[in-house]
Design an enzyme around this catalytic site. Structure first.
Site, mmCIF file in Angstrom:
data_model
loop_
_atom_site.group_PDB
_atom_site.id
_atom_site.type_symbol
_atom_site.label_atom_id
_atom_site.label_comp_id
_atom_site.label_asym_id
_atom_site.label_seq_id
_atom_site.Cartn_x
_atom_site.Cartn_y
_atom_site.Cartn_z
ATOM 1 N N LEU A 2 0.820 -1.221 0.000
ATOM 2 C CA LEU A 2 0.000 0.000 0.000
ATOM 3 C C LEU A 2 0.851 1.268 0.000
ATOM 4 O O LEU A 2 1.906 1.320 0.616
ATOM 5 C CB LEU A 2 -0.921 -0.002 1.226
ATOM 6 C CG LEU A 2 -1.858 -1.202 1.339
ATOM 7 C CD1 LEU A 2 -2.766 -1.052 2.551
ATOM 8 C CD2 LEU A 2 -2.691 -1.391 0.075
ATOM 9 N N HIS B 114 -3.434 4.376 -2.335
ATOM 10 C CA HIS B 114 -4.440 3.503 -1.706
ATOM 11 C C HIS B 114 -5.063 4.212 -0.491
ATOM 12 O O HIS B 114 -6.273 4.135 -0.272
ATOM 13 C CB HIS B 114 -3.798 2.208 -1.183
ATOM 14 C CG HIS B 114 -3.245 1.320 -2.243
ATOM 15 N ND1 HIS B 114 -1.902 1.077 -2.391
ATOM 16 C CD2 HIS B 114 -3.864 0.584 -3.205
ATOM 17 C CE1 HIS B 114 -1.709 0.236 -3.392
ATOM 18 N NE2 HIS B 114 -2.881 -0.074 -3.907
ATOM 19 N N ASP C 269 -5.652 2.923 -13.225
ATOM 20 C CA ASP C 269 -6.065 1.755 -14.009
ATOM 21 C C ASP C 269 -7.424 2.083 -14.630
ATOM 22 O O ASP C 269 -8.448 1.500 -14.261
ATOM 23 C CB ASP C 269 -6.158 0.531 -13.098
ATOM 24 C CG ASP C 269 -4.803 0.181 -12.516
ATOM 25 O OD1 ASP C 269 -3.948 -0.293 -13.259
ATOM 26 O OD2 ASP C 269 -4.596 0.420 -11.308
ATOM 27 N N SER D 106 2.299 3.758 -7.640
ATOM 28 C CA SER D 106 2.041 2.364 -7.978
ATOM 29 C C SER D 106 2.893 1.492 -7.057
ATOM 30 O O SER D 106 4.013 1.878 -6.700
ATOM 31 C CB SER D 106 2.446 2.109 -9.432
ATOM 32 O OG SER D 106 2.600 0.728 -9.658
ATOM 33 N N ARG E 282 4.363 -0.977 -7.927
ATOM 34 C CA ARG E 282 5.524 -1.397 -8.719
ATOM 35 C C ARG E 282 6.679 -0.396 -8.633
ATOM 36 O O ARG E 282 7.823 -0.758 -8.902
ATOM 37 C CB ARG E 282 5.137 -1.581 -10.189
ATOM 38 C CG ARG E 282 4.239 -2.772 -10.411
ATOM 39 C CD ARG E 282 3.983 -2.988 -11.889
ATOM 40 N NE ARG E 282 3.370 -4.283 -12.115
ATOM 41 C CZ ARG E 282 2.067 -4.502 -12.062
ATOM 42 N NH1 ARG E 282 1.254 -3.521 -11.789
ATOM 43 N NH2 ARG E 282 1.585 -5.717 -12.280
HETATM 44 O O1 PAF Z 1 -6.090 -2.618 -9.061
HETATM 45 C C1 PAF Z 1 -5.764 -3.594 -8.340
HETATM 46 O O2 PAF Z 1 -5.000 -3.480 -7.382
HETATM 47 C C2 PAF Z 1 -6.321 -4.962 -8.666
HETATM 48 O O3 PAF Z 1 -6.467 -5.120 -10.033
HETATM 49 C C3 PAF Z 1 -7.611 -5.292 -7.922
HETATM 50 C C4 PAF Z 1 -8.735 -4.358 -8.322
HETATM 51 C C5 PAF Z 1 -7.382 -5.204 -6.425
HETATM 52 C C6 PAF Z 1 -8.065 -6.714 -8.248
HETATM 53 O O4 PAF Z 1 -7.111 -7.656 -7.881
#
Ligand code: PAF
Length: 279
Positions: free
Chosen positions: A32, A36, A150, A185, A187
């Site tokens: 996180l 988030h 996303d 992200s 990542r």
């Molecule tokens: O965006 C994400 O982190 C994932 O695609 C999700 C929505 C938690 C589904 O695994």
């Protein structure tokens, strides 16, 4: 803050809430960051109670390497969630979700799934649809919060909710960025120092592409972006597309009544980063 790993126990807890309790849900794959947390904080403001799920969903990864190396920071995640007064956290195992059959269902998202990410990450959106639908069944949220980073995923989830008549309101949330513009992200933590330093170039180029779109057509802007990335050896452009926000179909001719967005996917070494901007 209560943490549940079992479907039955979180369901029991949710069922025991007083009638009419509104539940805000933030599905995550953990690792996180502030992006988030901004979703959790918004969910907190708009609901009586907030549930966060942490589950690295195996069926949405098209590259085994990406799944294996996906950052897992459960202790830090739980402390962070506690610090923002998250109420319930759901941390199932893959076995709990999928039993012994780790497979996606097949979805028809009216073509949204074949654009952009769908061309490069085969099966990805079936995996996302499968897990998000399952999590909605378990958590039964009033509202669910998704980041616009996303954007294609967000449109696909909205489509899934409409097609399956699910009783949840999808709340899109602005992209959260680092000070230098890089979209947050999980990542990002895996970028080398060199790649981290150059990564803000992605958003810088998107912002300039938006300006170029004022005077150029879509094809010209695409060529301009491709040229910019050719000058940047540390970043490899996978795609840059300009599309209608609703259908995600590439722009053919500019139409004042339509809303457009530019989408980008870039490799920084072996880390794949995506971003987008409204045009
Ligand atoms: O965006 C994400 O982190 C994932 O695609 C999700 C929505 C938690 C589904 O695994």
């Amino acid at each position: 803050m209560l943490v549940f790993a079992k479907i039955k126990s979180i369901q029991q807890k949710i069922k025991s809430l007083p009638k009419g309790t509104t539940v805000g849900f933030v599905p995550t794959m953990g690792a996180l960051h502030q992006g988030h947390i901004s979703l959790v904080e918004r969910a907190k403001k708009e609901n009586d109670l907030v549930v966060v799920s942490i589950f690295v969903n195996p069926t949405q990864f098209d590259r085994e390497e990406d799944l294996v190396n996906y950052p897992k920071t459960i202790d830090a995640d739980l402390s962070l969630l506690k610090s923002v007064f998250c109420d319930l956290v759901f941390t199932p195992t893959a076995e709990e979700i999928y039993s012994n059959n780790i497979k996606s269902a097949s979805f028809n998202f009216d073509g949204l799934e074949h654009q952009m990410e769908g061309k490069f990450r085969l099966g990805h959106f079936d995996g996302v649809g499968t897990i998000v639908k399952r999590l909605f069944e378990i958590v039964t949220p009033t509202k669910a919060y998704f980041g616009e980073k996303d954007f294609q995923q967000l449109q696909i989830i909205k489509k899934m909710v409409v097609k399956n008549q699910l009783h949840v309101k999808i709340v899109p949330c602005d992209i959260f960025r680092e000070e230098d513009g890089l979209a947050m992200s999980s990542r990002n933590a895996r970028l080398t120092k060199e790649h981290r330093n150059i990564a803000p170039f992605i958003f810088k180029t998107l912002k300039q592409a938006k300006i170029e779109f004022g005077t150029k057509n879509a094809l010209e802007v695409m060529q301009w972006v491709e040229n910019e990335f050719k000058k940047q050896p540390l970043l490899e452009l996978e795609y840059f597309e300009m599309a209608d926000e609703e259908t995600l179909l590439p722009i053919k001719t500019k139409n004042k009544t339509q809303k457009y967005r530019a989408f980008i996917a870039v490799f920084a070494g072996n880390i794949r980063l995506i971003d987008n901007i409204s045009l």
